[in-house]
Design a protein around this motif. Structure first.
Motif, PDB file in Angstrom:
ATOM      1  N   SER A  83       0.901  -1.141   0.035  1.00  0.00           N
ATOM      2  CA  SER A  83      -0.097  -0.004   0.222  1.00  0.00           C
ATOM      3  C   SER A  83       0.847   1.151   0.051  1.00  0.00           C
ATOM      4  CB  SER A  83      -0.934  -0.045   1.173  1.00  0.00           C
ATOM      5  OG  SER A  83      -1.941   1.024   1.230  1.00  0.00           O
ATOM      6  N   GLU A  84       0.882   1.821   1.019  1.00  0.00           N
ATOM      7  CA  GLU A  84       1.910   3.208   0.983  1.00  0.00           C
ATOM      8  C   GLU A  84       3.323   2.433   1.470  1.00  0.00           C
ATOM      9  OE1 GLU A  84       0.439   6.071   3.778  1.00  0.00           O
ATOM     10  OE2 GLU A  84      -1.215   6.527   2.543  1.00  0.00           O
ATOM     11  N   SER A  85       3.014   1.477   2.041  1.00  0.00           N
ATOM     12  CA  SER A  85       4.460   0.626   2.403  1.00  0.00           C
ATOM     13  C   SER A  85       4.053  -0.753   2.113  1.00  0.00           C
ATOM     14  CB  SER A  85       4.780   1.001   3.813  1.00  0.00           C
ATOM     15  OG  SER A  85       4.021   0.559   4.671  1.00  0.00           O
ATOM     16  N   SER A  86       5.043  -1.939   2.370  1.00  0.00           N
ATOM     17  CA  SER A  86       4.821  -3.285   1.973  1.00  0.00           C
ATOM     18  C   SER A  86       3.759  -3.681   3.163  1.00  0.00           C
ATOM     19  CB  SER A  86       6.118  -4.002   2.456  1.00  0.00           C
ATOM     20  OG  SER A  86       5.931  -5.309   2.422  1.00  0.00           O
ATOM     21  N   VAL A  87       2.774  -4.554   2.835  1.00  0.00           N
ATOM     22  CA  VAL A  87       1.919  -5.005   3.530  1.00  0.00           C
ATOM     23  C   VAL A  87       2.026  -6.502   3.905  1.00  0.00           C
ATOM     24  CG1 VAL A  87      -0.501  -5.659   3.967  1.00  0.00           C
ATOM     25  CG2 VAL A  87       0.128  -3.495   2.811  1.00  0.00           C
ATOM     26  N   ILE A  94       1.919 -16.988   5.331  1.00  0.00           N
ATOM     27  CA  ILE A  94       1.464 -15.380   5.130  1.00  0.00           C
ATOM     28  C   ILE A  94       2.520 -14.513   5.972  1.00  0.00           C
ATOM     29  CG2 ILE A  94      -0.011 -13.414   5.710  1.00  0.00           C
ATOM     30  CD1 ILE A  94      -2.310 -15.597   5.397  1.00  0.00           C
ATOM     31  N   ILE A  95       3.500 -13.792   5.534  1.00  0.00           N
ATOM     32  CA  ILE A  95       4.371 -13.018   6.296  1.00  0.00           C
ATOM     33  C   ILE A  95       3.813 -11.554   6.231  1.00  0.00           C
ATOM     34  CG2 ILE A  95       6.935 -12.178   6.422  1.00  0.00           C
ATOM     35  CD1 ILE A  95       7.627 -14.872   4.972  1.00  0.00           C
ATOM     36  N   VAL A  96       3.404 -11.019   7.342  1.00  0.00           N
ATOM     37  CA  VAL A  96       2.972  -9.485   7.331  1.00  0.00           C
ATOM     38  C   VAL A  96       4.017  -8.721   7.546  1.00  0.00           C
ATOM     39  CG1 VAL A  96       1.405  -8.023   8.595  1.00  0.00           C
ATOM     40  CG2 VAL A  96       0.759 -10.549   8.426  1.00  0.00           C
ATOM     41  N   ASN A 118       0.684  -2.348  11.332  1.00  0.00           N
ATOM     42  CA  ASN A 118      -0.801  -2.174  11.296  1.00  0.00           C
ATOM     43  C   ASN A 118      -1.792  -3.264  10.911  1.00  0.00           C
ATOM     44  OD1 ASN A 118      -2.858  -0.003  11.768  1.00  0.00           O
ATOM     45  ND2 ASN A 118      -2.969   0.075   9.418  1.00  0.00           N
ATOM     46  N   TYR A 119      -1.310  -4.127  10.247  1.00  0.00           N
ATOM     47  CA  TYR A 119      -2.164  -5.292   9.585  1.00  0.00           C
ATOM     48  C   TYR A 119      -1.913  -6.631  10.589  1.00  0.00           C
ATOM     49  CZ  TYR A 119      -2.730  -2.166   5.814  1.00  0.00           C
ATOM     50  OH  TYR A 119      -2.861  -0.960   4.853  1.00  0.00           O
ATOM     51  N   LYS A 120      -0.950  -6.812  11.400  1.00  0.00           N
ATOM     52  CA  LYS A 120      -0.847  -7.975  12.184  1.00  0.00           C
ATOM     53  C   LYS A 120      -2.046  -8.347  12.863  1.00  0.00           C
ATOM     54  CE  LYS A 120       4.049  -7.816  12.845  1.00  0.00           C
ATOM     55  NZ  LYS A 120       5.202  -7.792  13.867  1.00  0.00           N
ATOM     56  N   GLY A 121      -2.437  -9.794  12.724  1.00  0.00           N
ATOM     57  CA  GLY A 121      -3.485 -10.390  13.185  1.00  0.00           C
ATOM     58  C   GLY A 121      -4.575  -9.887  12.477  1.00  0.00           C
ATOM     59  N   VAL A 158      -7.775 -11.035   2.364  1.00  0.00           N
ATOM     60  CA  VAL A 158      -8.886 -10.492   3.195  1.00  0.00           C
ATOM     61  C   VAL A 158      -8.225  -9.988   4.339  1.00  0.00           C
ATOM     62  CG1 VAL A 158     -10.774 -11.103   4.757  1.00  0.00           C
ATOM     63  CG2 VAL A 158     -10.172 -12.408   2.675  1.00  0.00           C
ATOM     64  N   ILE A 159      -8.740  -8.363   4.460  1.00  0.00           N
ATOM     65  CA  ILE A 159      -8.249  -7.593   5.837  1.00  0.00           C
ATOM     66  C   ILE A 159      -9.471  -7.420   6.612  1.00  0.00           C
ATOM     67  CG2 ILE A 159      -7.560  -5.490   6.468  1.00  0.00           C
ATOM     68  CD1 ILE A 159      -6.212  -4.848   3.729  1.00  0.00           C
ATOM     69  N   SER A 160      -9.548  -7.828   7.855  1.00  0.00           N
ATOM     70  CA  SER A 160     -10.452  -7.808   8.796  1.00  0.00           C
ATOM     71  C   SER A 160     -10.672  -6.746   9.847  1.00  0.00           C
ATOM     72  CB  SER A 160     -10.553  -9.148   9.768  1.00  0.00           C
ATOM     73  OG  SER A 160      -9.317  -9.225  10.305  1.00  0.00           O
ATOM     74  N   ASP A 161     -11.404  -6.312  10.532  1.00  0.00           N
ATOM     75  CA  ASP A 161     -11.545  -5.275  11.469  1.00  0.00           C
ATOM     76  C   ASP A 161     -10.897  -3.988  10.647  1.00  0.00           C
ATOM     77  OD1 ASP A 161     -12.012  -3.858  13.663  1.00  0.00           O
ATOM     78  OD2 ASP A 161     -10.120  -4.512  14.839  1.00  0.00           O
ATOM     79  N   LEU A 162     -11.505  -3.606   9.693  1.00  0.00           N
ATOM     80  CA  LEU A 162     -11.120  -2.340   8.852  1.00  0.00           C
ATOM     81  C   LEU A 162     -11.081  -1.217   9.646  1.00  0.00           C
ATOM     82  CD1 LEU A 162     -12.922  -2.656   5.327  1.00  0.00           C
ATOM     83  CD2 LEU A 162     -10.367  -2.813   5.963  1.00  0.00           C
ATOM     84  N   LYS A 163     -10.139  -0.343   9.430  1.00  0.00           N
ATOM     85  CA  LYS A 163     -10.091   1.052  10.010  1.00  0.00           C
ATOM     86  C   LYS A 163     -10.172   2.077   9.039  1.00  0.00           C
ATOM     87  CE  LYS A 163      -6.878  -1.024  13.377  1.00  0.00           C
ATOM     88  NZ  LYS A 163      -5.232  -1.026  14.052  1.00  0.00           N
ATOM     89  N   MET A 164     -10.515   3.276   9.485  1.00  0.00           N
ATOM     90  CA  MET A 164     -10.382   4.433   8.474  1.00  0.00           C
ATOM     91  C   MET A 164      -9.016   4.598   7.752  1.00  0.00           C
ATOM     92  SD  MET A 164     -13.281   5.639   7.906  1.00  0.00           S
ATOM     93  CE  MET A 164     -14.775   5.945   8.569  1.00  0.00           C
ATOM     94  N   GLU A 165      -8.052   4.527   8.519  1.00  0.00           N
ATOM     95  CA  GLU A 165      -6.691   4.464   7.803  1.00  0.00           C
ATOM     96  C   GLU A 165      -6.383   3.208   6.919  1.00  0.00           C
ATOM     97  OE1 GLU A 165      -5.961   3.299  12.467  1.00  0.00           O
ATOM     98  OE2 GLU A 165      -7.401   4.744  11.231  1.00  0.00           O
TER      99      GLU A 165
END
Length: 276
Positions: free
Chosen positions: A28-32, A46-48, A52-55, A67-74
């Motif tokens: 994204s703005e950096s590696s995810v 999966i290597i996070v 910000n995306y851990k878990g 799949v990204i869960s528990d979405l945040k505005m950022e």
């Protein structure tokens, strides 16, 4: 792509030959994250790569969809997937995150009432105002959150419904025209009652205050008159009857001043004057 705050979103890769995938790098703005196939039909590894995306990241095994869960505005923004199958193919996604709308609130303002007609301004709003929220009222051709209502006795059975909508949800609230006029009547009655109470208090104050002042002035005059009284004692001759041996009289200070001029000696401090 649209996602809902606090919920999950899936990025479809649509890979035809998923068994030939060698690796998938998400940024994204950096590696995810970096995804690699598992051995002998096992789940992908999966290597996070961003805290910000851990878990919150998982991969669908059959097609490698992220799949990204528990979405945040950022989490909103641009995402890129570099898919390596002999060669590298890049897919780009734009994620937008919205809140799921609750029931909108309808408020009333600028209310007037005359000859049984109610003139009311209705305003529709959601709890947390955001961009991309639109409003509509019943079947009226308006997209504003403000509605002007002129309610007459002939259309008291109408309901006004506001619908708030964004790209991921919508919700509605209603208010009846009878409720609008009832609120105005109640407010008007309360206003008149308060006005009458205020006038009654002013009227009582006008009646009572002069009486209190009159009593106060009268008391002051009585106190002043009592301070000007001086007692004198007159001694009579021996021939006078015993019962009439002493005669007390009340004279004012003005009389006392006249008496002062008759004798050479000043009156005693006791305030009594002896007359022979």
């Amino acid at each position: 792509m649209n996602g809902i705050l606090g919920e999950s979103v899936a990025f479809p890769l649509n890979i035809q030959n998923s068994k030939e995938v060698q690796s998938i790098a998400w940024t994204s703005e950096s590696s995810v994250a970096v995804i690699t196939p598992g051995d002998s039909g096992k789940a992908p590894t999966i290597i996070v790569t961003h805290n910000n995306y851990k878990g919150r990241i998982k991969v669908i095994q059959k097609n490698y969809d992220l799949v990204i869960s528990d979405l945040k505005m950022e989490d909103a923004g641009k995402y890129k997937a570099d898919i390596t199958i002999n060669s590298t193919t890049t897919k780009i996604y734009y994620l937008h995150v919205f809140r799921r709308l609750g029931k909108p609130k309808i408020t009333q303002s600028l209310m007037t009432s005359m000859n049984g007609t109610c003139n009311v301004t209705l305003t529709c709003s959601v709890e947390k105002e955001e961009k991309n929220v639109s409003y509509s009222w019943n079947s009226l051709e308006t997209e504003s959150n403000v509605l002007q209502v002129i309610q007459t006795p002939g259309n008291q059975g109408l309901n006004y419904t506001c619908t708030a909508q964004n790209p991921v949800s919508n919700n509605s609230s209603s208010i009846s025209s009878q409720q609008l006029c009832a609120d105005i009547t109640t407010d008007s009655h309360t206003h008149h009652t308060g006005l009458l109470s205020g006038l009654a208090i002013i009227f009582l104050a006008v009646l009572i205050l002069p009486a209190v002042l009159l009593c106060h002035l009268r008391k002051r005059k009585q106190d002043a008159a009592s301070e000007n009284i001086i007692y004198t004692c007159a001694k009579v001759s021996k021939d006078t009857q015993p019962a009439e041996a002493k005669i007390y009289d009340e004279i004012s200070q003005s009389k006392m001043k006249k008496t002062k001029t008759l004798g050479n000696k000043p009156p005693k401090v006791s305030g009594y004057e002896m007359v022979i």
